[in-house]
Design a protein around this motif. Structure first.
Motif, PDB file in Angstrom:
ATOM      1  N   TYR A 148       0.838  -1.210   0.000  1.00  0.00           N
ATOM      2  CA  TYR A 148       0.000   0.000   0.000  1.00  0.00           C
ATOM      3  C   TYR A 148       0.869   1.255   0.000  1.00  0.00           C
ATOM      4  CZ  TYR A 148      -2.449   3.898   2.150  1.00  0.00           C
ATOM      5  OH  TYR A 148      -2.921   5.160   2.436  1.00  0.00           O
ATOM      6  N   PHE A 165      -6.186   3.818  -1.460  1.00  0.00           N
ATOM      7  CA  PHE A 165      -7.283   3.540  -0.521  1.00  0.00           C
ATOM      8  C   PHE A 165      -8.094   2.332  -0.978  1.00  0.00           C
ATOM      9  CE2 PHE A 165     -11.834   4.097   0.358  1.00  0.00           C
ATOM     10  CZ  PHE A 165     -11.812   4.000   1.739  1.00  0.00           C
ATOM     11  N   ILE A 166      -8.438   2.284  -2.263  1.00  0.00           N
ATOM     12  CA  ILE A 166      -9.214   1.149  -2.778  1.00  0.00           C
ATOM     13  C   ILE A 166      -8.421  -0.145  -2.631  1.00  0.00           C
ATOM     14  CG2 ILE A 166     -10.254   0.156  -4.856  1.00  0.00           C
ATOM     15  CD1 ILE A 166     -10.854   3.021  -5.767  1.00  0.00           C
ATOM     16  N   LEU A 169      -8.406  -1.225   1.041  1.00  0.00           N
ATOM     17  CA  LEU A 169      -9.721  -1.741   1.418  1.00  0.00           C
ATOM     18  C   LEU A 169      -9.914  -3.170   0.919  1.00  0.00           C
ATOM     19  CD1 LEU A 169     -12.572  -1.189   2.588  1.00  0.00           C
ATOM     20  CD2 LEU A 169     -13.210  -0.341   0.316  1.00  0.00           C
ATOM     21  N   HIS A 172      -7.632  -5.767   2.716  1.00  0.00           N
ATOM     22  CA  HIS A 172      -8.091  -6.176   4.045  1.00  0.00           C
ATOM     23  C   HIS A 172      -9.344  -7.037   3.952  1.00  0.00           C
ATOM     24  CE1 HIS A 172      -5.180  -3.283   5.603  1.00  0.00           C
ATOM     25  NE2 HIS A 172      -5.334  -3.878   6.757  1.00  0.00           N
ATOM     26  N   LEU A 173     -10.194  -6.774   2.978  1.00  0.00           N
ATOM     27  CA  LEU A 173     -11.336  -7.661   2.758  1.00  0.00           C
ATOM     28  C   LEU A 173     -10.857  -9.065   2.405  1.00  0.00           C
ATOM     29  CD1 LEU A 173     -14.359  -8.194   2.383  1.00  0.00           C
ATOM     30  CD2 LEU A 173     -14.130  -7.358   0.035  1.00  0.00           C
ATOM     31  N   TRP A 230      -9.688  -3.167  -7.831  1.00  0.00           N
ATOM     32  CA  TRP A 230      -8.540  -2.393  -7.330  1.00  0.00           C
ATOM     33  C   TRP A 230      -7.357  -2.425  -8.292  1.00  0.00           C
ATOM     34  CZ3 TRP A 230      -3.879  -4.830  -6.753  1.00  0.00           C
ATOM     35  CH2 TRP A 230      -3.897  -6.228  -6.766  1.00  0.00           C
ATOM     36  N   TYR A 631     -19.134  -2.418  -7.748  1.00  0.00           N
ATOM     37  CA  TYR A 631     -18.423  -1.591  -6.768  1.00  0.00           C
ATOM     38  C   TYR A 631     -19.085  -0.227  -6.573  1.00  0.00           C
ATOM     39  CZ  TYR A 631     -14.719  -5.036  -7.211  1.00  0.00           C
ATOM     40  OH  TYR A 631     -14.003  -6.197  -7.214  1.00  0.00           O
ATOM     41  N   ALA A 635     -20.405   1.414  -3.131  1.00  0.00           N
ATOM     42  CA  ALA A 635     -19.776   2.644  -2.640  1.00  0.00           C
ATOM     43  C   ALA A 635     -20.818   3.743  -2.438  1.00  0.00           C
ATOM     44  CB  ALA A 635     -18.700   3.100  -3.623  1.00  0.00           C
TER      45      ALA A 635
END
Length: 710
Positions: A148, A165-166, A169, A172-173, A230, A631, A635
């Protein structure tokens, strides 16, 4: 020295990566800091290659490190699967380290790169050698967080911050899903160690749960459609050396994790028929979607990012075929599909790493990623053009380079597969082969566009006119993977023999006997009567035919006739007469308009006279349906709820008092309901205590037990 095993070498590679991370503590000058980091990363790569080759040759081992938590030490292990991915890490990290010495020469702020690049490498090595879920997830998070910070290295631009950021995210998902898969295996085994998970029996329901969580988790990290949102944003904004490592290695670490959990910890004996169908469908859709979207890109690095999705799809097609064949007791053919997937894994590492390094060289020289502003770079960057061409030929699966071998093996797996359990499954296999063939043809068109628009023709901008060749460090970094692409294409038999320990580990089947039938010259995946391929023979034939054609078209003693290109009657050619990136892909945009859903804007300016056109501008935007339909709605919903919550936070004191009052009323009502329920439960017990005692056996109805005792 003879007692040093593969696990010791791998741990030494981890130590050198840690030393590289700590180098800013003792080195201050930017030039020295860059050189030390690149040197330590090169040593790390060499050690990873040595550990990988040693492990593939049979030097396996495991140990427990006195690290981690007091009650949870780290277990590390090298088997054939881990050794292969260590080799893969080192094979690209070594040229990337050399390339970085030149690429980072003009970067002023090196500290983030020096800290997080070695941490990124350490995380990938740690994931590969992990032997328990705790160690795996720890290094997985190190890899994700370090990458990142590398994606957002140039954080001054809003585009980079948004992409980072995407990416964070989605990473971590993916980590949560993978953690859920390990939780299922832990519930069955009662231990975080991989050996206990292997030995623990799993019911079909729990095995399915672990499979789905792992498939979606690792699929998100690998960029499988439709979980790829992403990837097209993160890879283009990262520096060129980081893009090469992320696409070339990090995506393959997700493939490693999938194989480790599904094939190793769960085991081929627990496969269900629809698992292979799901992976096959995901691979086919990723291959087609990735290459179709790559064809429409005018951003060079974004094109390569979508191409990575296509190649991940090709790897999954091989894995899906292998899972289906293993489920229906075809271990030899399953081993062939597995080896085909692994062969394409290392192939993609090499030629995609080379392509991203080539794209980084072009961006480094021209200052832009926009292909519409390039053209004619072959005259200004001949070395870069030649090496980029090698990668284009390799990824287009043309002999004698490596991409042809792995796709040919995947085709052989599909074409030679026997009848499976049902007509649907039997039809699914040739359908996936057809999707692979279509993806291969579209990939060839895509990289004809990439090379032609960037390097051929006339310059389209001043940036292209003033482009310059890269330095020797960057050239050397690109030459190594180019040579490896040719080597893996010419010697597939030797490479498959080196990989044979993996099907032996996971399927207890060896391919050595069938592959070695005719020696190193001919590759025979099953039997020579069914299919065989010889890259050296193919290369020799191509050289003979090409030489004969050249001599025929250029006879000795005759000068080559040269003339200006036909330009429709105009006195001279210019850059507006040649194909642009958008015009090259326009026919495909028409054919696949239902998938692309293009938005086209045509604006014509007529200032002097209504019939005289002064200027024409044409803009086209191609939609990624996964982003627009999946997505973006999610969002928008999250942002809507956040705005509602924000309005709640901005209420006055009376509103907060009202919320408190309503909360107290709700709690009082809830308490009264609970008390009423408790009273109703206690009431039957009180009633039973008020009843007269029952008559004991042997007593008359007028006597009690007390009277008898008296």
């Amino acid at each position: 020295m003879n007692n040093i095993g593969a696990i010791d070498i791998a741990l030494a590679a981890s130590v050198t990566a840690i030393l590289a991370t700590c180098s800013p503590l003792v080195v201050r000058r930017q030039q020295h800091l860059r050189a030390i980091m690149c040197l330590l990363l090169a040593i790390t790569a060499a050690l990873a290659v040595a550990a990988g080759i040693s492990g593939l040759l049979g030097s396996h081992g495991q140990t427990t490190l006195p690290l981690g938590l007091p009650w949870m030490p780290m277990h590390v292990r090298i088997d054939a699967l881990a050794a292969f991915f260590l080799l893969l890490i080192g094979a690209l990290l070594l040229p990337a380290a050399i390339y970085s010495q030149g690429y980072l020469r003009h970067v002023k702020q090196l500290i983030p790169m020096v800290v997080f690049l070695p941490l990124f490498v350490l995380g990938m090595i740690g994931v590969v050698i992990s032997d328990d879920a705790y160690t795996f997830m720890l290094f997985w998070e190190v890899m994700s967080l370090a990458s990142y910070f590398l994606v957002t290295f140039d954080h001054h631009q809003a585009e980079n911050r948004k992409a980072g950021f995407i990416y964070l995210l989605m990473a971590h998902l993916a980590g949560l899903l993978i953690l859920g898969s390990f939780a299922v295996l832990y519930a069955a085994s009662g231990s975080l160690e991989f050996q206990a998970m292997r030995d623990a029996p799993l019911s079909p329901v729990w095995a399915t749960g672990a499979f789905l969580l792992a498939a979606f988790g690792f699929g998100t990290k690998a960029g499988v459609v439709p979980l790829h949102g992403w990837l097209p944003d993160a890879h283009p904004v990262a520096p060129g050396n980081i893009s090469a490592l992320m696409s070339g290695i990090m995506l393959k670490i997700a493939i490693f994790g999938f194989i480790r959990i599904i094939w190793d910890l769960i085991g081929a004996g627990d496969f269900q028929w629809w698992w292979g169908v799901l992976i096959l469908a995901a691979g086919s859709s990723s291959a087609i979607t990735g290459v179709l979207l790559a064809l429409q890109q005018s951003d060079l690095k974004r094109l390569l990012a979508y191409s990575s999705i296509e190649n991940i799809g090709i790897i999954l097609i091989g894995l899906g075929l292998a899972m289906l064949l293993a489920r229906y007791d075809q271990p030899a053919m399953a081993a062939l599909g597995l080896v085909a997937a692994l062969y394409h894994t290392i192939n993609h590492t090499l030629f995609k790493g080379l392509l991203f390094m080539g794209a980084g060289a072009v961006v480094h020289s021209t200052g832009t990623r926009n292909m519409e502003a390039m053209g004619g770079l072959i005259h200004r960057m001949p070395w870069t053009a030649a090496l980029f061409l090698v990668a284009c030929v390799s990824i287009s699966a043309l002999p004698p380079f490596n991409g042809f071998v792995s796709e040919w093996l995947t085709f052989q797996t599909a074409l030679l597969a026997p009848q499976l359990g049902s007509a649907m499954l039997t039809a699914m296999v040739p359908f996936s082969a057809a999707m692979l063939a279509l993806a291969g043809a579209l990939a060839a068109a895509c990289f004809v566009k990439a090379f032609g628009v960037v390097f051929l023709g006339l310059p389209r901008s001043d940036m292209a006119i003033h482009a310059h060749e890269i330095d020797h460090w960057m050239k050397a970094g690109m030459i190594i993977p180019a040579l490896l692409c040719l080597l893996l294409g010419l010697l597939p038999v030797s490479i498959i023999e080196l990989l044979d320990g993996i099907p032996q580990l996971l399927l207890h089947v060896s391919l050595t006997e069938s592959v070695q039938t005719h020696g190193w010259l001919w590759l025979t995946p099953v039997h020579a009567s069914q299919a065989s391929y010889s890259a050296p023979v193919a290369l020799t034939g191509m050289l003979i035919i090409g030489g004969a054609a050249f001599l025929f078209l250029h006879p000795k003693g005759h000068a080559v006739r040269r003339s200006t290109a036909w330009s429709c009657g105009t006195p001279e050619t210019n850059n507006r007469m040649q194909y642009s990136a958008s015009s090259f892909s326009q026919p495909m945009r028409r054919i696949f308009s239902a998938i692309y859903q293009p938005e086209e804007q045509l604006h014509t300016e007529r200032r002097a006279h209504p019939l005289l056109t002064t200027r024409v501008s044409y803009l086209v935007h191609v939609h990624d349906l996964a982003v627009d339909k999946l997505y973006q709605p999610i969002a928008n919903y999250v942002l809507l709820q956040a705005k509602r919550l924000d309005r709640r936070h901005q209420q006055d004191i009376r509103s907060y008092l009202a919320y408190t009052f309503y909360t107290i009323l709700f709690l009082l009502a809830l308490l009264s309901v609970q008390q009423s329920a408790m009273e109703q439960r206690n009431q039957p017990a009180a009633t039973s205590q008020s009843q007269p005692p029952a008559t004991l056996p042997g007593l008359t109805s007028g006597q009690t037990g007390t009277e008898v005792r008296r």
